[in-house]
Scaffold this motif. Sequence first.
Motif, short mmCIF file in Angstrom:
data_model
loop_
_atom_site.label_atom_id
_atom_site.label_comp_id
_atom_site.label_asym_id
_atom_site.label_seq_id
_atom_site.Cartn_x
_atom_site.Cartn_y
_atom_site.Cartn_z
N HIS A 92 76.86 65.39 94.07
CA HIS A 92 77.10 66.32 92.96
C HIS A 92 75.95 66.16 91.96
N PRO A 93 75.44 67.28 91.43
CA PRO A 93 74.25 67.17 90.56
C PRO A 93 74.49 66.36 89.29
N GLU A 94 75.74 66.27 88.82
CA GLU A 94 76.02 65.47 87.62
C GLU A 94 76.86 64.24 87.91
N LEU A 95 77.82 64.38 88.84
CA LEU A 95 78.80 63.30 89.05
C LEU A 95 78.34 62.29 90.10
N GLY A 96 77.29 62.60 90.83
CA GLY A 96 76.83 61.68 91.87
C GLY A 96 77.63 61.84 93.14
N VAL A 97 77.88 60.73 93.83
CA VAL A 97 78.53 60.79 95.15
C VAL A 97 79.99 61.20 95.05
N VAL A 98 80.36 62.20 95.84
CA VAL A 98 81.75 62.67 95.92
C VAL A 98 82.07 62.87 97.40
N THR A 99 83.37 62.87 97.73
CA THR A 99 83.75 63.10 99.13
C THR A 99 84.26 64.53 99.31
N LEU A 100 84.27 64.97 100.57
CA LEU A 100 84.80 66.29 100.89
C LEU A 100 86.27 66.39 100.47
N SER A 101 87.00 65.29 100.69
CA SER A 101 88.41 65.26 100.30
C SER A 101 88.57 65.46 98.78
N GLN A 102 87.71 64.83 98.00
CA GLN A 102 87.77 65.01 96.54
C GLN A 102 87.43 66.44 96.15
N LEU A 103 86.46 67.04 96.84
CA LEU A 103 86.10 68.43 96.57
C LEU A 103 87.30 69.36 96.79
N LEU A 104 88.00 69.15 97.91
CA LEU A 104 89.12 70.04 98.23
C LEU A 104 90.31 69.82 97.29
N SER A 105 90.53 68.57 96.88
CA SER A 105 91.60 68.31 95.89
C SER A 105 91.26 68.98 94.57
N THR A 106 89.96 68.96 94.23
CA THR A 106 89.52 69.56 92.97
C THR A 106 89.71 71.08 93.00
N TRP A 107 89.49 71.67 94.18
CA TRP A 107 89.72 73.11 94.35
C TRP A 107 91.17 73.45 93.93
N VAL A 108 92.12 72.64 94.39
CA VAL A 108 93.54 72.86 94.08
C VAL A 108 93.81 72.70 92.58
N VAL A 109 93.35 71.59 92.02
CA VAL A 109 93.65 71.31 90.61
C VAL A 109 92.94 72.31 89.69
N HIS A 110 91.77 72.75 90.10
CA HIS A 110 91.02 73.74 89.34
C HIS A 110 91.83 75.03 89.21
N ASP A 111 92.42 75.48 90.31
CA ASP A 111 93.35 76.63 90.27
C ASP A 111 94.48 76.39 89.28
N LEU A 112 95.14 75.24 89.43
CA LEU A 112 96.32 74.95 88.61
C LEU A 112 95.97 74.92 87.13
N GLY A 113 94.81 74.32 86.82
CA GLY A 113 94.37 74.25 85.43
C GLY A 113 94.18 75.64 84.84
N HIS A 114 93.57 76.53 85.61
CA HIS A 114 93.34 77.87 85.09
C HIS A 114 94.62 78.71 85.04
N ILE A 115 95.57 78.44 85.93
CA ILE A 115 96.87 79.10 85.81
C ILE A 115 97.53 78.67 84.49
N GLY A 116 97.44 77.36 84.20
CA GLY A 116 97.98 76.85 82.93
C GLY A 116 97.32 77.52 81.73
N GLN A 117 96.01 77.73 81.83
CA GLN A 117 95.28 78.37 80.74
C GLN A 117 95.71 79.84 80.58
N ILE A 118 95.84 80.54 81.70
CA ILE A 118 96.26 81.95 81.66
C ILE A 118 97.65 82.09 81.03
N VAL A 119 98.59 81.23 81.41
CA VAL A 119 99.93 81.37 80.83
C VAL A 119 99.95 81.01 79.35
N ARG A 120 99.10 80.06 78.93
CA ARG A 120 99.02 79.76 77.48
C ARG A 120 98.52 80.99 76.71
#
Lengths: 142, 142
Positions: A92-120
């Motif tokens: 990752h250009p800022e975070l350094g070494v990341v795994t594919l598993s971490q990337l895919l988990s982040t995809w999920v949480v990123h969605d959830l975070g923005h759903i939370g933002q939309i409902v607020r």
Amino acid sequence: MNEGPDTWNPFDILGHLIHGEETDWIPRARMILEHGEARAFEPFDRFAMFEKSKGKSLTDLLAEFTRLREANLQELARLNLTPKLLEKRGQHPELGVVTLSQLLSTWVVHDLGHIGQIVRVMSKQYKVAVGPWQDYLPILTR
Amino acid sequence: MNEGPDTWNPFDILGHLIHGEETDWIPRARMILEHGEARAFEPFDRFAMFEKSKGKSLTDLLAEFTRLREANLQELARLNLTPKLLEKRGQHPELGVVTLSQLLSTWVVHDLGHIGQIVRVMSKQYKVAVGPWQDYLPILTR
């Protein structure tokens, strides 16, 4: 409506999610699988949607997101990821070494975070309309 | 998973939303239309779902909620509410005088608040899994 200066409304957020489908999650997964740590991901552009969404309606963006997400989920299935592949590392250009598993988990949480933002943001449109119920609805002041 | 002692997980929340469909929104709307301020609403039971949801699966609850919500939206349409009717007043057992319009706005925000709660709880399951991305995902600490 958004949550103050430099925050996004649901239209902005949807454009941001579309840009993620196009340039972030699956492209980065492919980068990890093909290049490992040897090539850093392209930095993600957090402002691209302001230009890209211009002239589109919310309905346009919803249809575009749906189409892209469906295609990306099919692509994800085609990758046939195994526990071993999920542990593959990328750069990752800022975070350094990341795994594919971490990337895919982040995809999920990123969605959830923005759903939370939309409902607020959506709730705040009803702040006055709910009258005395305001005190029972903590989302109005989150 | 929930957000600490005396907080709810998505299963609890869904049971709570079901109980609202059955005893809160439309029944209170009818109470306002039929009795105005003369009769206070029944207090809402915030714990009813712990007993009522017992032995059910999340899938059962989702199906039950969908069925009830669809029926209640049809009922809402049948009420043929006019701007004048929306200003009709009722009596809340704790908050005092409220209008039908405020009740219906609260129905909307109540949904949004619980969606926000569900996505917060769901995200926290991935707190470790996202690795170094944790710092970019404010929902993990909301």
